[in-house]
Design an enzyme around this catalytic site. Structure first.
Site, short mmCIF file in Angstrom:
data_model
loop_
_atom_site.label_atom_id
_atom_site.label_comp_id
_atom_site.label_asym_id
_atom_site.label_seq_id
_atom_site.Cartn_x
_atom_site.Cartn_y
_atom_site.Cartn_z
N GLY A 246 49.23 38.07 41.72
CA GLY A 246 48.76 37.32 42.88
C GLY A 246 49.44 35.97 43.00
N GLU A 265 43.22 39.08 45.66
CA GLU A 265 41.98 39.18 44.90
C GLU A 265 42.43 39.41 43.47
OE1 GLU A 265 39.70 41.11 42.82
OE2 GLU A 265 39.21 42.57 44.38
N CYS A 302 36.92 45.10 39.40
CA CYS A 302 37.01 43.64 39.60
C CYS A 302 35.66 43.00 39.35
CB CYS A 302 37.42 43.30 41.02
SG CYS A 302 38.65 44.39 41.72
#
Lengths: 530, 530
Positions: A246, A265, A302
């Site tokens: 990310g 995310e 997650c």
């Protein structure tokens, strides 16, 4: 349908020009056929050029046409039948039942966005009529709507080969918003990606949309992803994965001559607070719920509960004893990829080597390849506050229990946490007063707060927030799951004194789309036909 | 009220610890009393700590209390009376009538945000009720609202000492969203800033809010601004100014351990397209309108028409002749600061030295200090497309006319433009077909599109967009003027299975705030009391 190993540049099935890779069955470490060649820089360019050419026409498709397209994608995915489940199972090691559920969720997600598109609220239409007589200056006629940002790059995620991949939430939201999508498939499940990509491409064709609305590219490394995010035609990116990945995309997006938003995310340890009365009243049930959530899908969510926070008490000891009884019965489970398994092992080893963490319980050792052994550790709040490494995410079925000496120490631990996707409160009535004092902190730390549940399991609905302050995500102002995800791919445009015939349909005086507009400061209450 | 030269750290009037500066009367280059000492790093820290301490209480103030606070600020500004206008006039050279109008706009803006706060739509409340019987899995109760991002740094702008400064649009929007605000005053009008800052601080006190809700810091350089945006407690920033300044803030915000959004409104040349029939039918009126807009306020508006685009024709020649007649009559006007005047002169010289640009007309030479002489240049489309320097913003009353040989060349010029705040179309019925072909491009380039008006003059209302693609702003997804500006300072939070007594008021089951919620997929149509 036979897998070809080809990517999709619009409607064209094309073999990549860069080195090839294969999917791996993580249960056996066997490579799967066919091979998937990576996209060259020229092929990335071609996909971007097609998306760019498609954008103006696609973003002005009617709400009904766009909704029908999303539904057509769902239908084409459903039509893939067992071949999709079989291939996804082979590539990910995830159980078939889980994958069937995920397919259902993926298609329901597309259909929910279709409903959202039809309702048109996301257009956020605002009309302020002209006031030609106003003093000292007349007011112009001003009308606002949201338009699509432009082509969007979407990155498939390893842990949801369907719901967060080729036709997953980011793709559904971007297409709903009117943005062409170029997917960079996750290299862990190229065959699954090809199957779903073809379903999307078939829907594009069936709906007679410009072919550039969707492309699918393969790559075993980072080049294609960075090239996509760096291409001037790409106007936003959606990513679910590691913090390293990310951050690399965020950096590339910021380094462009025109920076673009990256919705990444990235990581979350999802703190769970066990309040005193709840622990007192139901330590065993909490332990069972915790272990079930921790070990679900080998912890590869997650929202996996990676951190527990509680005040020291005999009830907490009881909870830990129950956990220590349950965990050794938890079977080892195949992880998604050898790489994820390796990272998990490294994360566990780091905790084992950290003198501030003590082992509470260990699950069963695996007998096959890439099998995740469950681990629970504990530590003192003072140690947790002193060692940033203890809040590093260990992606998999490992969790850390933080023992606090006081309510104030609980507050300190919460305030010390990085941004999170979720925060969970297990509480009984007697805990409400304490919970109230912690809520302001938790609201600042997480995108979703849960009471008496477990964070795994993310509902796709209007009210969901799957997001949160950095580093849970790169942009706390939005969600990647639920219908509000569409708002990430829009920007407002104001039309001043336009003749009605030049206005977009959504803004025309007769309100042909029957939208509830914000009209001269008041929300229109009724909508025709309801 | 006597000016003190002090900043405000919460309710404390404090002398800065860094080197002092004075406001300058740009009409005379005379320094004005008193001197304003810059904030030290410790003083920045103090303001941030107070804002941090205030945030949880402030963001949960009732809608009515927060609205009353915004109205109280407006009232206290009104109560400043002529002293404010006199000081602003001395510090900026702007005419008193303009400043009175700007004060009215500033106070109306605060009152409009009060109305917006009371309506509560920005909370975007979404409720999905539990479905305990759902198969295969039950659904939890899920509720979403928007909460404030946290303390916000706001930067005063040079060209709107009231409407885009201490209590301007960014401050109003952030306070409306529930964010404490720390303003870094623009060094060009410290006295104006002190007066308005005291009005805000008085409103904080009158409304019995935590003092950290508002602070005001001075600095003649960049240190305080960078320190603010770099402080971990600051969660967003609002800026209107130069591209250099905006980019520096963006860089600092991205370099933090936790990056934050910077809403920088930076530069725009606001292309105006003169369509053939419009030029044919009313070249003289267009020339008059253009010159009036170009020279308004010495051209010191973000929305100043810095670029005209038209197809070559006798009518265009007629328009240019009319411009060449009007411009020499345009008086020189005092610019805001010696620095802005110097930059303007440099920008004009760059065009004069560029062989691709030709002078069309020049306004009157000034007799006083820092006076802006109007300039109009023209160029060929091919030259414009070949030289990026020709689309650099010259902040002030200078504009460039681009002559195109064909409709296709007009399209190319539009497609070549950087992101803009506005794009204007002057057209008659016969031009509609051509305008339609250009609209998709213009929508992608600008935040506001106008027909048959001039871009100067930005209405504060629900439908306004004062924003646009980079580099017009750092974030095209929002507006800095109008009620939608509040959305920049919010993030969504989801509450899952919360007992009603633990839910924030906006989400409670009885809907005590009478909000039109998105309830189980349907927008509630009625609101009590309407």
């Amino acid at each position: 349908m036979t897998l070809t190993g080809n990517m999709l540049i619009g409607q064209q099935s094309v073999t990549g020009h860069r080195p090839a890779f294969r999917g791996i069955d993580p249960a056996t470490n066997q490579a799967l056929e066919p091979q998937y060649a990576g996209a060259s820089a020229e092929q990335v360019e071609q996909a971007c050029a097609l998306a760019w050419a498609a954008q103006d026409a696609y973003r002005e498709t009617s709400l009904s046409a766009r909704a029908a397209f999303l539904e057509s994608i769902a239908e084409h995915i459903d039509n893939l039948g067992d071949e999709l489940i079989e291939r996804a199972h082979a590539e990910t090691g995830l159980p078939r039942a889980r994958l069937e559920g995920e397919r259902g969720r993926t298609c329901q997600q597309l259909r929910l966005f279709a409903r959202t598109v039809r309702a048109g609220e996301w257009l956020d239409v605002r009309v302020d009529h002209a006031q030609p007589q106003r003093q000292p200056l007349p007011r112009s006629d001003l009308r606002q709507r949201q338009i699509a940002l432009g082509p969007v790059a979407v990155f498939g995620a390893s842990n949801f080969p369907l719901a967060f991949s080729v036709a997953g939430g980011d793709t559904a939201a971007a297409l709903a918003a009117g943005c062409p999508v170029i997917v960079k498939a996750h290299s862990a499940h190229p065959g699954t990606s090809e199957l779903v990509g073809r379903a999307v491409a078939q829907a594009v064709k069936a709906c007679a949309l410009p072919e550039g609305v969707f492309s699918l590219l393969f790559d075993s490394g980072y080049e294609v992803g960075i090239a996509l995010v760096s291409d001037w035609r790409i106007k936003a990116a959606g990513f679910t994965g590691s913090r390293t990945g990310g951050l690399a995309l965020m950096k590339a997006a910021q380094a462009r001559p025109e920076p673009i938003p990256v919705y990444a995310e990235m990581s979350s340890i999802n703190p769970v607070l066990l309040f005193p009365a709840a622990l007192e009243n139901r330590a065993q049930a909490l332990a069972e719920g915790f272990v079930a959530s921790l070990t679900l899908g080998a912890g590869q969510f997650c929202t996996n509960p990676g951190l527990l926070i509680a005040r020291k008490s005999p009830a907490l000891d009881g909870f830990l004893s129950a956990v220590a009884e349950l965990i050794p019965r938890s079977a080892a489970q195949t992880m998604l990829t050898p790489g994820i398994f390796g990272a998990y092992q490294a994360g566990v080893t780091a905790l084992q080597d950290n003198p501030r963490a003590r082992a509470v319980a260990v699950g069963q050792v695996g007998s096959g390849a890439n099998q995740c052994q469950t681990h629970v550790f504990n530590t003192e709040a003072a140690d947790f506050l002193a060692d940033q490494r203890l809040q590093a995410e260990v992606f998999g079925a490992t969790s850390l229990v933080v023992h606090c000496s006081s309510d104030e120490e609980i507050r300190q631990v919460c305030e010390y946490l990085e941004g999170q996707l979720t925060a969970t409160l297990h509480l009984d009535d007697a805990d409400l007063a304490l919970a109230r004092t912690l809520l302001p902190t938790l609201e600042r730390k997480a995108g979703r707060l849960l009471v008496n549940g477990w964070p795994t399991g993310v509902e796709v609905c209007d009210a969901m927030v799957h997001g949160g302050p950095y580093p849970a995500t790169s942009d706390a102002r939005c969600t990647s799951v639920g219908t509000a995800a569409i708002l990430r791919f829009m920007r407002p445009v104001c039309y001043q004194d336009f003749p009605d015939s030049l206005l977009p349909t959504a803004l025309q005086q007769t309100n042909p789309l029957n939208l509830r507009r914000l009209l001269d400061g008041h929300r229109e209450a009724t909508r025709h036909g309801e």
